[in-house]
Design an enzyme around this catalytic site. Structure first.
Site, PDB file in Angstrom:
ATOM      1  N   ASP A   1      -9.580  -1.740  -3.118  1.00 58.85           N
ATOM      2  CA  ASP A   1      -9.205  -0.693  -1.908  1.00 58.85           C
ATOM      3  C   ASP A   1     -11.067  -0.552  -0.233  1.00 58.85           C
ATOM      4  OD1 ASP A   1      -7.579  -0.569  -3.097  1.00 58.85           O
ATOM      5  OD2 ASP A   1      -8.197   1.406  -4.348  1.00 58.85           O
TER       6      ASP A   1
ATOM      7  N   GLY B   1       9.080  -0.191  -6.756  1.00 62.10           N
ATOM      8  CA  GLY B   1       9.448  -0.396  -5.466  1.00 62.10           C
ATOM      9  C   GLY B   1      10.125   0.311  -4.728  1.00 62.10           C
ATOM     10  N   SER B   2       9.771   1.664  -4.829  1.00 61.40           N
ATOM     11  CA  SER B   2      10.088   2.812  -3.647  1.00 61.40           C
ATOM     12  C   SER B   2       9.513   3.125  -2.327  1.00 61.40           C
ATOM     13  CB  SER B   2      10.091   3.963  -4.340  1.00 61.40           C
ATOM     14  OG  SER B   2       8.985   5.090  -4.138  1.00 61.40           O
TER      15      SER B   2
ATOM     16  N   HIS C   1      -2.826   2.865  -0.711  1.00 60.24           N
ATOM     17  CA  HIS C   1      -3.184   2.842  -1.462  1.00 60.24           C
ATOM     18  C   HIS C   1      -2.675   5.015  -1.803  1.00 60.24           C
ATOM     19  CE1 HIS C   1      -6.083   3.915  -5.107  1.00 60.24           C
ATOM     20  NE2 HIS C   1      -6.950   4.919  -3.445  1.00 60.24           N
TER      21      HIS C   1
HETATM   22  C1  GAR Z   1       2.640   3.945  -5.346  1.00 63.66           C
HETATM   23  O1  GAR Z   1       2.106   5.641  -5.142  1.00 63.66           O
HETATM   24  C2  GAR Z   1       1.467   3.159  -4.258  1.00 63.66           C
HETATM   25  O2  GAR Z   1       0.205   4.030  -3.792  1.00 63.66           O
HETATM   26  C3  GAR Z   1       0.348   2.710  -5.493  1.00 63.66           C
HETATM   27  O3  GAR Z   1       1.399   2.591  -6.328  1.00 63.66           O
HETATM   28  C4  GAR Z   1       2.864   3.002  -6.736  1.00 63.66           C
HETATM   29  C5  GAR Z   1       4.119   2.252  -6.438  1.00 63.66           C
HETATM   30  O4  GAR Z   1       5.394   2.769  -6.001  1.00 63.66           O
HETATM   31  N1  GAR Z   1      -0.305   1.797  -5.430  1.00 63.66           N
HETATM   32  C6  GAR Z   1      -1.748   1.668  -5.822  1.00 63.66           C
HETATM   33  O5  GAR Z   1      -2.194   2.860  -6.492  1.00 63.66           O
HETATM   34  C7  GAR Z   1      -2.678   0.464  -5.313  1.00 63.66           C
HETATM   35  N2  GAR Z   1      -4.319   0.649  -6.035  1.00 63.66           N
HETATM   36  P1  GAR Z   1       6.198   2.425  -5.868  1.00 63.66           P
HETATM   37  O6  GAR Z   1       5.986   1.384  -7.150  1.00 63.66           O
HETATM   38  O7  GAR Z   1       7.291   3.218  -6.080  1.00 63.66           O
HETATM   39  O8  GAR Z   1       6.320   1.647  -4.043  1.00 63.66           O
END
Ligand code: GAR
Length: 205
Positions: A150, A12-13, A114
């Site tokens: 995407d 969830g950052s 993404h």
């Molecule tokens: C992030 O790097 C986001 O870009 C990626 O998952 C991570 C979630 O981090 N999403 C994908 O790869 C979607 N295809 P977070 O939970 O810390 O925001």
């Protein structure tokens, strides 16, 4: 004012970066609900601490179809004022493909982040794909969600250099820092109604 729903699956950052920036920069949108498909998503606690309501709609073991699962998401969004007319849905590390029904109902109201410069390296492990391919640059894309994976119209992108000898982890860390700038920027543009869609392109005013 628009209502914002954020869908997460884990850390969830990006959600946190969006919520902080809404407070700090007074973006004209009200976060009304954070929904996770996993009960143990770390982001849930962060959202609660920041005073945003959370809901878990567990996907593991869900017996129905993808569209039946998404109906539950749509119902939670609607209950919290995130409607196609008056809302924005941010996928922030929500690791599920959403159903065509959900995409259609919330046409051009769902955005995703993404960790690559689309259309390069779509799907899973985008940072690893960039390292393995030997790309010299990768980055971040925030885009509208359409029926593909995407593939929707791009709102904004930021470039990150791939260094010689980069590991997936090292690149992912630098990309994540850019994600935390890009996603709030895109939410701001949307909330200020500055994003116009023309075919598969967007025009930012
Ligand atoms: C992030 O790097 C986001 O870009 C990626 O998952 C991570 C979630 O981090 N999403 C994908 O790869 C979607 N295809 P977070 O939970 O810390 O925001």
């Amino acid at each position: 004012m628009l209502n914002l729903g954020i869908l997460i699956s884990g850390r969830g950052s990006n959600m946190e970066a969006i919520l902080k920036s809404i407070k700090r920069k007074k973006i004209p949108i009200k976060p009304t609900i954070v929904i996770s498909n996993k009960a143990d998503a770390k982001g849930l606690k962060i959202a609660q601490k920041m005073g945003v309501k959370t809901e878990v709609i567990e996907s593991k073991g869900f017996k129905g179809s993808r569209s039946e699962y998404d109906k539950k998401i749509i119902s939670a969004l609607t209950k919290n004022g995130v409607t196609p007319k008056n809302g924005l849905v941010c996928l922030a590390g929500f690791m599920r493909i959403i159903s065509p029904e959900f995409v259609k109902k919330y046409k051009n109201k769902i955005i995703n982040i993404h960790p690559a410069l689309l259309p390069a390296f779509p799907g899973l492990d985008a940072q690893k794909q960039a390292v393995d391919y030997g790309a010299k640059f990768s980055g971040v894309t925030v885009h509208f969600v359409d029926s593909g994976v995407d593939t929707g119209p791009i709102i904004l992108q930021k470039v990150v250099k791939v260094n010689d000898g980069d590991t997936e982890e090292a690149l992912a860390k630098r990309i994540l820092a850019k994600e935390h700038q890009a996603y709030p920027e895109a939410v701001k543009l949307f909330a200020e109604k500055r994003v116009k869609i023309s075919g598969r392109k967007t025009v930012i005013s």
